[in-house]
Design an enzyme around this catalytic site. Structure first.
Site, PDB file in Angstrom:
ATOM      1  N   ILE A  89     -41.945   7.028  -8.230  1.00  0.00           N
ATOM      2  CA  ILE A  89     -41.593   6.521  -6.903  1.00  0.00           C
ATOM      3  C   ILE A  89     -40.094   6.277  -6.803  1.00  0.00           C
ATOM      4  O   ILE A  89     -39.494   5.674  -7.696  1.00  0.00           O
ATOM      5  CB  ILE A  89     -42.326   5.194  -6.608  1.00  0.00           C
ATOM      6  CG1 ILE A  89     -43.835   5.387  -6.736  1.00  0.00           C
ATOM      7  CG2 ILE A  89     -41.973   4.668  -5.231  1.00  0.00           C
ATOM      8  CD1 ILE A  89     -44.604   4.097  -6.811  1.00  0.00           C
ATOM      9  N   CYS A  90     -39.474   6.745  -5.735  1.00  0.00           N
ATOM     10  CA  CYS A  90     -38.062   6.486  -5.500  1.00  0.00           C
ATOM     11  C   CYS A  90     -37.934   5.327  -4.523  1.00  0.00           C
ATOM     12  O   CYS A  90     -38.090   5.495  -3.325  1.00  0.00           O
ATOM     13  CB  CYS A  90     -37.380   7.730  -4.946  1.00  0.00           C
ATOM     14  SG  CYS A  90     -35.652   7.479  -4.606  1.00  0.00           S
ATOM     15  N   LEU A  91     -37.679   4.161  -5.061  1.00  0.00           N
ATOM     16  CA  LEU A  91     -37.612   2.964  -4.208  1.00  0.00           C
ATOM     17  C   LEU A  91     -36.507   2.073  -4.773  1.00  0.00           C
ATOM     18  O   LEU A  91     -36.501   1.774  -5.970  1.00  0.00           O
ATOM     19  CB  LEU A  91     -38.979   2.260  -4.235  1.00  0.00           C
ATOM     20  CG  LEU A  91     -39.132   0.995  -3.411  1.00  0.00           C
ATOM     21  CD1 LEU A  91     -38.833   1.271  -1.938  1.00  0.00           C
ATOM     22  CD2 LEU A  91     -40.555   0.447  -3.538  1.00  0.00           C
TER      23      LEU A  91
END
Lengths: 157, 580
Positions: A89-91
């Site tokens: 996840i890119c967060l």
């Protein structure tokens, strides 16, 4: 080590006490390892993920909560900021914007918010990002809906 | 770096020469020491002038100076804005340590600035009046004395604060903009909390980042790039030459932070350095191989500074390291010509053997580049060697020589000056090869003029280097007579001065883009350059009549070969023994 274990134990008790506080999130600690957690989150309504249930895997570092936990989707999902193969996840709050005041519970809430508001400009899934960036919302939604139905819903019959 | 200062001082040159020559003429009738003293004092004076001039241009900041300035700036903000030192520090950091920018922004819109920096004027979090509060990180409850808060009032226990701040400090300079852990809060965590809550090691690191930020975020300051040097240089933007010299004696260009490269511009230097790294594979191959002695073919590795090589006995062949030609062809007495700076000069020379070889070399561009690179690199290593020699001279040999010659070390300063001049000249000469590489082939007149000046300068430098390196050795190892040593003193001091003049001409000419060539026959700054520009076949007439300006038989005569000003009753040049 001790600090992270104590803190996780606090979070564990909090989760047990308020099981019904947030019906969209079901956070479970691994029976034998307090540094491994899994979560089941419901796809937010009025999104292509509505009706699906997505499984997240948490791997908590020893420096937690000073370092963020590693989170990835175990359930396949078509979303610009989630790697289609690995579920990474890119967060920002899982990277440089992490704060020790976040909890596993609040991370889940942030991921649900990300599902409802994708960021196509920093995509991990380029196909998905390109659909949104080129304005093909219908195309994106139908793809996302298809994968939700294939991967995140109980098989019919 | 005295010699460099002298070189930069273009305006003073004329008066300086005047003094030098008149002093020189006077001394030849008197005893040698008096003449030397005069020369010596003269150069000291000009140094003083230069040092004060340099201070206008840039300032060297030691660590204490930097801290002092930082403190002063913080104090100014404190008193004008009536904020704490802690807040003043954060404000300054936000505005790159520019005091007037902080003032401007603050008085334009204080709320906006406060928000951007994270300075809250009231707490956002109102705790209950309980005896205990839960820490927002470990979730345990603590008595109030174990709890700390930033300006916002969000409670965290001291242990968690320490860990939070320490993690951030160890992540890098981002710790200077640390905020309250509550994501939506944004209250700044400043140096006060750091000092209150962290270990000494972390405090030191934080202070280090703060100090670095003061230099690195400021447009007018840069760190000295020399390894191990802690000084910074403040530069007056928009003022003249970019060359600065740090306390550590490293000279660099403030603009591009490469080593000092005057008179060549930054663009050429960066092109050249890029090219060198791109071609380094080829160059390594070429330069890794030593050169064979041109006569006996034994491989020779160069380990001394000057280009005059002498093969080991029994061969004893003397040759030039650059062109491998016989050294006697290079000297003055034979009427030969020092041609090693030239790339395609041999055409005019005609019968010269070297010319055939060079034309062959010019065939492809790699070889052309090799030519310049080799000379650039050779001068570079020559300079390194000279620096080491200078150091050796200062630490060991000077005392030894003082003992041998029974002269106080202050009287031997002329040797140090000669070496400083060599070091500086090697640096300039090195960069002129980068310049030469980029000088367009078709600009024939400019090329000729450039190569003429370069050749003059190089020949002078070789004489000086040879004298300082080889001749001095004889005085170090055996007891030369007092008279001989005094002659040596005169010669070396004279060569130093002559070489300095050559290099001043060269630097000046390159810095005005060889403009003297265009202004054909117009009055140029020095008589020598005018002469060279006007004579397309500068070769044959080298030196002859080039420095004519001051030939006046009543005081003395200037040597045709080396321009040395001899006393009127001398029949041959004291410097190069050329007959009048």
């Amino acid at each position: 080590m001790q600090a992270s274990r104590a803190r996780l134990f606090k979070e564990y008790k909090e989760v047990q006490r308020e099981k019904s506080a947030d019906p969209d999130i079901q956070l479970v600690c691994d029976d034998s390892n307090i540094f491994k957690w899994t979560a089941l989150i419901k796809g937010p309504s009025e999104t292509p993920y509505e009706g699906g249930v997505f499984q997240l895997a948490f791997s908590v570092p020893e420096q937690y909560p000073l370092q963020p936990p590693q989170v990835r989707f175990l359930t396949k999902i078509f979303h610009p900021n989630v790697h289609f193969k690995t579920g990474e996840i890119c967060l920002d709050i899982l990277k440089n914007a992490w704060s020790p005041a976040w909890t596993l519970q609040s991370v889940c809430r942030a991921i649900i918010a990300l599902m409802a508001h994708p960021e196509p400009d920093s995509p991990l899934n380029c196909d998905s990002g390109n659909l949104l960036r080129s304005g093909d919302v219908r195309g994106f939604q139908s793809m996302a809906k298809m994968y939700t139905r294939l991967a995140a819903m109980p098989k019919k019959g | 770096m005295d010699s460099e200062d002298d070189m930069h001082d273009a305006n003073d040159v004329d008066s300086y020469e005047e003094d030098y020559y008149s002093g020189d003429a006077m001394y030849s009738d008197d005893d040698d020491d008096a003449g030397y003293e005069f020369l010596h004092n003269d150069s000291d004076d000009s140094d003083d002038v230069l040092i004060s001039r340099q201070q206008k241009n840039f300032t060297i900041l030691k660590e204490d100076d930097i801290r002092q300035r930082q403190e002063d700036d913080i104090t100014r903000i404190c008193s004008v804005l009536s904020v704490s030192r802690d807040s003043a520090c954060m404000l300054l950091r936000r505005y790159n340590w520019n005091v007037s920018n902080v003032h401007e922004a603050w008085f334009a819109n204080e709320d906006k600035v406060r928000k951007a920096v994270g300075l809250l004027d009231k707490t956002t979090y109102k705790p209950t009046k309980a005896r205990e509060l839960p820490c927002g990180i470990c979730f345990e409850s603590y008595l109030l004395d174990k709890i700390s808060t930033a300006a916002c009032g969000h409670p965290f226990c001291n242990t968690c604060w320490t860990a939070y701040i320490s993690t951030s400090i160890n992540d890098g300079p981002g710790c200077l903009t640390l905020r309250c852990p509550i994501p939506s809060c944004g209250a700044a965590v400043g140096v006060d909390m750091v000092n209150m809550l962290t270990s000494d090691e972390d405090k030191t690191k934080y202070q280090r980042y703060l100090l670095r930020s003061y230099i690195e975020d400021n447009r007018k300051t840069k760190w000295c790039p020399a390894p191990g040097c802690d000084c910074a240089i403040e530069f007056d933007l928009g003022s003249g030459s970019y060359d600065v010299t740090c306390h550590c004696s490293y000279s660099f260009c403030w603009n591009c932070t490469e080593e000092a490269h005057r008179p060549v511009d930054c663009e050429t230097v960066s092109k050249w350095i890029m090219k060198n790294s791109a071609e380094s594979e080829n160059m390594n191959w070429i330069l890794a191989n030593s050169k064979p002695c041109p006569k006996c073919k034994r491989p020779i590795e160069k380990n001394q500074g000057c280009m005059h090589m002498t093969c080991n006995p029994p061969c004893k062949y003397e040759f030039c390291w650059l062109c491998l030609g016989q050294w006697s062809d290079h000297g003055e007495r034979t009427g030969g010509f020092y041609a090693c700076n030239r790339y395609e000069s041999a055409k005019q020379e005609g019968a010269y053997d070297e010319s055939e070889r060079r034309r062959e070399m010019a065939k492809n561009s790699l070889e052309r580049y090799t030519h310049y690179y080799e000379r650039w690199a050779t001068n570079q290593s020559s300079r390194q060697k000279a620096l080491a020699d200078l150091h050796q001279m200062q630490t060991v040999h000077l005392a030894k020589l003082s003992e041998k010659q029974c002269q106080p070390e202050t009287q031997l300063k002329f040797i140090i000056e000669a070496w400083l001049q060599i070091v500086e000249c090697r640096r300039v000469l090195k960069w002129t090869y980068a310049y030469g590489y980029y000088l367009p082939e078709q600009e024939l007149a400019k090329r000729q003029f450039f190569e003429y000046l370069q050749g003059e300068a190089e020949a002078g430098l070789e004489r000086l280097h040879q004298c300082a390196e080889k001749e001095l050795n004889t005085y170090l190892n055996e007891d030369g007579s007092q008279d001989e040593f005094n002659n040596f003193r005169t010669k070396l001091a004279g060569l130093t001065s002559v070489t300095r003049n050559y290099f001043e001409n060269l630097v000046r000419a390159l810095e005005n883009g060889l403009a003297d060539v265009d202004a054909h026959g117009a009055s140029s700054k020095t008589s020598s350059s005018k002469n060279a520009a006007g004579t397309s076949k500068a070769k044959g007439t080298k030196g002859k009549g080039s420095i004519r300006g001051r030939t006046d038989d009543s005081t003395g005569w200037s040597c045709d070969q080396c321009t040395y000003m001899n006393s009127k009753n001398a029949t041959s040049c004291q410097m190069c023994h050329n007959s009048r």
